[in-house]
Design a protein around this motif. Sequence first.
Motif, PDB file in Angstrom:
ATOM      1  N   ILE A 146      -4.419   8.949   0.579  1.00  0.00           N
ATOM      2  CA  ILE A 146      -3.818  10.278   0.553  1.00  0.00           C
ATOM      3  C   ILE A 146      -4.584  11.174   1.515  1.00  0.00           C
ATOM      4  CG2 ILE A 146      -3.262  12.309  -0.840  1.00  0.00           C
ATOM      5  CD1 ILE A 146      -3.251  10.450  -3.299  1.00  0.00           C
ATOM      6  N   GLY A 147      -3.891  11.692   2.512  1.00  0.00           N
ATOM      7  CA  GLY A 147      -4.452  12.703   3.385  1.00  0.00           C
ATOM      8  C   GLY A 147      -3.861  14.047   3.026  1.00  0.00           C
ATOM      9  N   ALA A 148      -4.714  15.062   2.859  1.00  0.00           N
ATOM     10  CA  ALA A 148      -4.226  16.341   2.361  1.00  0.00           C
ATOM     11  C   ALA A 148      -4.896  17.507   3.062  1.00  0.00           C
ATOM     12  CB  ALA A 148      -4.452  16.458   0.856  1.00  0.00           C
ATOM     13  N   THR A 149      -4.096  18.515   3.361  1.00  0.00           N
ATOM     14  CA  THR A 149      -4.634  19.779   3.844  1.00  0.00           C
ATOM     15  C   THR A 149      -5.580  20.354   2.797  1.00  0.00           C
ATOM     16  OG1 THR A 149      -2.620  20.209   5.092  1.00  0.00           O
ATOM     17  CG2 THR A 149      -4.016  22.101   4.585  1.00  0.00           C
ATOM     18  N   GLY A 150      -6.782  20.712   3.212  1.00  0.00           N
ATOM     19  CA  GLY A 150      -7.749  21.303   2.294  1.00  0.00           C
ATOM     20  C   GLY A 150      -8.592  20.317   1.524  1.00  0.00           C
ATOM     21  N   MET A 151      -8.406  19.015   1.733  1.00  0.00           N
ATOM     22  CA  MET A 151      -9.143  18.033   0.935  1.00  0.00           C
ATOM     23  C   MET A 151     -10.652  18.173   1.121  1.00  0.00           C
ATOM     24  SD  MET A 151      -8.722  15.547  -1.271  1.00  0.00           S
ATOM     25  CE  MET A 151      -7.101  14.787  -1.047  1.00  0.00           C
ATOM     26  N   ALA A 152     -11.101  18.491   2.323  1.00  0.00           N
ATOM     27  CA  ALA A 152     -12.543  18.568   2.565  1.00  0.00           C
ATOM     28  C   ALA A 152     -13.195  19.684   1.773  1.00  0.00           C
ATOM     29  CB  ALA A 152     -12.814  18.755   4.056  1.00  0.00           C
ATOM     30  N   THR A 153     -12.536  20.837   1.686  1.00  0.00           N
ATOM     31  CA  THR A 153     -13.155  22.001   1.047  1.00  0.00           C
ATOM     32  C   THR A 153     -12.588  22.325  -0.321  1.00  0.00           C
ATOM     33  OG1 THR A 153     -11.619  23.417   2.283  1.00  0.00           O
ATOM     34  CG2 THR A 153     -13.798  23.072   3.237  1.00  0.00           C
ATOM     35  N   LEU A 154     -11.380  21.848  -0.619  1.00  0.00           N
ATOM     36  CA  LEU A 154     -10.705  22.202  -1.873  1.00  0.00           C
ATOM     37  C   LEU A 154     -10.372  20.979  -2.720  1.00  0.00           C
ATOM     38  CD1 LEU A 154      -8.179  24.826  -0.420  1.00  0.00           C
ATOM     39  CD2 LEU A 154     -10.306  25.324  -1.624  1.00  0.00           C
ATOM     40  N   GLY A 155     -11.020  19.844  -2.448  1.00  0.00           N
ATOM     41  CA  GLY A 155     -10.633  18.593  -3.088  1.00  0.00           C
ATOM     42  C   GLY A 155     -11.524  18.120  -4.213  1.00  0.00           C
ATOM     43  N   ASP A 156     -12.446  18.940  -4.713  1.00  0.00           N
ATOM     44  CA  ASP A 156     -13.374  18.467  -5.748  1.00  0.00           C
ATOM     45  C   ASP A 156     -12.649  17.977  -6.996  1.00  0.00           C
ATOM     46  OD1 ASP A 156     -15.501  18.972  -4.129  1.00  0.00           O
ATOM     47  OD2 ASP A 156     -16.137  20.805  -5.144  1.00  0.00           O
ATOM     48  N   ALA A 157     -11.671  18.729  -7.486  1.00  0.00           N
ATOM     49  CA  ALA A 157     -10.959  18.330  -8.700  1.00  0.00           C
ATOM     50  C   ALA A 157     -10.138  17.070  -8.457  1.00  0.00           C
ATOM     51  CB  ALA A 157     -10.052  19.470  -9.180  1.00  0.00           C
ATOM     52  N   VAL A 158      -9.557  16.955  -7.276  1.00  0.00           N
ATOM     53  CA  VAL A 158      -8.779  15.755  -6.942  1.00  0.00           C
ATOM     54  C   VAL A 158      -9.683  14.527  -6.914  1.00  0.00           C
ATOM     55  CG1 VAL A 158      -7.435  14.633  -5.123  1.00  0.00           C
ATOM     56  CG2 VAL A 158      -6.997  17.016  -5.702  1.00  0.00           C
ATOM     57  N   ARG A 159     -10.848  14.659  -6.277  1.00  0.00           N
ATOM     58  CA  ARG A 159     -11.774  13.524  -6.225  1.00  0.00           C
ATOM     59  C   ARG A 159     -12.289  13.140  -7.607  1.00  0.00           C
ATOM     60  NH1 ARG A 159     -12.899  16.051  -1.168  1.00  0.00           N
ATOM     61  NH2 ARG A 159     -14.227  17.602  -2.162  1.00  0.00           N
ATOM     62  N   ALA A 160     -12.429  14.138  -8.490  1.00  0.00           N
ATOM     63  CA  ALA A 160     -12.942  13.871  -9.835  1.00  0.00           C
ATOM     64  C   ALA A 160     -11.900  13.218 -10.734  1.00  0.00           C
ATOM     65  CB  ALA A 160     -13.438  15.162 -10.472  1.00  0.00           C
ATOM     66  N   GLU A 161     -10.625  13.576 -10.575  1.00  0.00           N
ATOM     67  CA  GLU A 161      -9.616  13.195 -11.557  1.00  0.00           C
ATOM     68  C   GLU A 161      -8.618  12.152 -11.079  1.00  0.00           C
ATOM     69  OE1 GLU A 161      -7.755  16.666 -13.226  1.00  0.00           O
ATOM     70  OE2 GLU A 161      -9.670  17.763 -13.334  1.00  0.00           O
ATOM     71  N   LEU A 162      -8.344  12.101  -9.792  1.00  0.00           N
ATOM     72  CA  LEU A 162      -7.255  11.237  -9.325  1.00  0.00           C
ATOM     73  C   LEU A 162      -7.562   9.745  -9.442  1.00  0.00           C
ATOM     74  CD1 LEU A 162      -4.587  12.432  -8.454  1.00  0.00           C
ATOM     75  CD2 LEU A 162      -5.129  11.826  -6.106  1.00  0.00           C
ATOM     76  N   PRO A 163      -8.792   9.276  -9.164  1.00  0.00           N
ATOM     77  CA  PRO A 163      -9.007   7.828  -9.273  1.00  0.00           C
ATOM     78  C   PRO A 163      -8.639   7.260 -10.632  1.00  0.00           C
ATOM     79  CG  PRO A 163     -10.824   8.832  -8.093  1.00  0.00           C
ATOM     80  CD  PRO A 163      -9.980   9.969  -8.615  1.00  0.00           C
TER      81      PRO A 163
ATOM     82  N   MET B 213       0.836  -1.194   0.000  1.00  0.00           N
ATOM     83  CA  MET B 213       0.000   0.000   0.000  1.00  0.00           C
ATOM     84  C   MET B 213       0.878   1.254   0.000  1.00  0.00           C
ATOM     85  SD  MET B 213      -1.413  -2.616   1.766  1.00  0.00           S
ATOM     86  CE  MET B 213      -1.086  -2.336   3.484  1.00  0.00           C
ATOM     87  N   LEU B 214       0.377   2.307  -0.632  1.00  0.00           N
ATOM     88  CA  LEU B 214       1.061   3.595  -0.638  1.00  0.00           C
ATOM     89  C   LEU B 214       0.272   4.552   0.248  1.00  0.00           C
ATOM     90  CD1 LEU B 214       3.213   5.564  -1.846  1.00  0.00           C
ATOM     91  CD2 LEU B 214       1.551   6.038  -3.673  1.00  0.00           C
ATOM     92  N   ALA B 215       0.947   5.140   1.235  1.00  0.00           N
ATOM     93  CA  ALA B 215       0.328   6.099   2.145  1.00  0.00           C
ATOM     94  C   ALA B 215       0.996   7.449   1.963  1.00  0.00           C
ATOM     95  CB  ALA B 215       0.461   5.635   3.591  1.00  0.00           C
ATOM     96  N   VAL B 216       0.183   8.508   1.888  1.00  0.00           N
ATOM     97  CA  VAL B 216       0.686   9.841   1.554  1.00  0.00           C
ATOM     98  C   VAL B 216       0.092  10.864   2.513  1.00  0.00           C
ATOM     99  CG1 VAL B 216       0.909  11.583  -0.260  1.00  0.00           C
ATOM    100  CG2 VAL B 216       0.763   9.158  -0.875  1.00  0.00           C
ATOM    101  N   ASP B 217       0.947  11.773   2.985  1.00  0.00           N
ATOM    102  CA  ASP B 217       0.516  12.914   3.790  1.00  0.00           C
ATOM    103  C   ASP B 217       0.936  14.173   3.049  1.00  0.00           C
ATOM    104  OD1 ASP B 217      -0.286  14.576   5.965  1.00  0.00           O
ATOM    105  OD2 ASP B 217       1.770  14.583   6.711  1.00  0.00           O
ATOM    106  N   SER B 218      -0.047  14.989   2.636  1.00  0.00           N
ATOM    107  CA  SER B 218       0.222  16.212   1.881  1.00  0.00           C
ATOM    108  C   SER B 218      -0.134  17.408   2.746  1.00  0.00           C
ATOM    109  CB  SER B 218      -0.613  16.225   0.593  1.00  0.00           C
ATOM    110  OG  SER B 218      -0.453  17.446  -0.098  1.00  0.00           O
ATOM    111  N   GLY B 219       0.879  18.200   3.083  1.00  0.00           N
ATOM    112  CA  GLY B 219       0.663  19.349   3.954  1.00  0.00           C
ATOM    113  C   GLY B 219       1.349  20.592   3.443  1.00  0.00           C
ATOM    114  N   GLY B 220       1.485  21.554   4.342  1.00  0.00           N
ATOM    115  CA  GLY B 220       2.032  22.843   3.949  1.00  0.00           C
ATOM    116  C   GLY B 220       3.490  22.823   3.549  1.00  0.00           C
TER     117      GLY B 220
END
Length: 323
Positions: free
Chosen positions: A69-86, A1-8
């Motif tokens: 992938i856990g990312a800062t801003g994913m809840a409010t700024l993650g629409d494009a990521v959820r649409a394109e990353l899978p 498994m690949l685990a990712v933490d994306s922060g500032g």
Amino acid sequence: MLAVDSGGSGLRAVIAVAGVARTAPVTSAEPVRTGPRGIDPGHLLDQLLPMADRLLRAAGATELRAVAIGATGMATLGDAVRAELPAALAKELGVRRLALAADAVTAYAGALGHRPGAVVAAGTGMIALGTDLSAWQRADGWGHLLGDCGGGSWIGRAGLEAAMRAFDGRRGGSAALLARAEEMFGPAGDLPGQLYPRTDRPAVLASFAPQVAACAPLDAVAAGILRAAATHIAEAVAAVSPASGPCDVALTGGLFKMGEPLLAPVRAELAKQLPHAREIPAEGDPLHGAVRIASDLAAGGSTGGSTLPHDGRMLYIRTENDS
């Protein structure tokens, strides 16, 4: 498994097997950009794919069962990521089990695992996240202009305000904090010109928080600022904690490295506001939380495995059975 933490400060990633990291973390050189569409999925992918290749080679692996992938801003700024990353990760890495989580969720998973309770993540800002395992509850994390009450920028700003009150000769000032402010920033009268043009004002304000903690044992104003911060933090925890049943509380983030000047009033406020809660040490950090979520996803069939609540924003799960 690949685990990712994306922060500032950028990305951190590891390869994990059976819930245990098997490689040292690999880091990126810069944080993922945000723009009009929120988190930039192309920029995230450009950084993540070389890291994934390096990690797979280090682990002697050829394929991935899951990515979290856990990312800062994913809840409010993650629409494009959820649409394109899978689709992008399926194409580039052949992986069809993907979890996209808010960084507060990976902080929760790292600190408490699958237990009901609440986690405070406090650094420059402050957010509390809680769950009874049926839904997520969030309090604060609204940034230094609208909230983050009790966080590093809040404490630092309050400390600098007390310094400027002393500089003016107004009530509520602190000569000790004024001396510390001038040591850090130069003459107090020049402070507005140094602070207001900065684009990193929250971080600059937060840099003064340790000075408030250093003064608190001998300065009543500084101690009062930390007591007020503790009240805000405990109020946020109370707002997100399960209404009944067991409740473990973990305090995470760099702010609590200030030690007892802040921890003592926070614990006192938690005992007053949440007498049924139990404060415990965090088991791990957000990257550890991403490992846990990735392991759950790899083992959990079409439902994603984790008992943590899934939803469209806080913890978004895609599996091979999703259309």
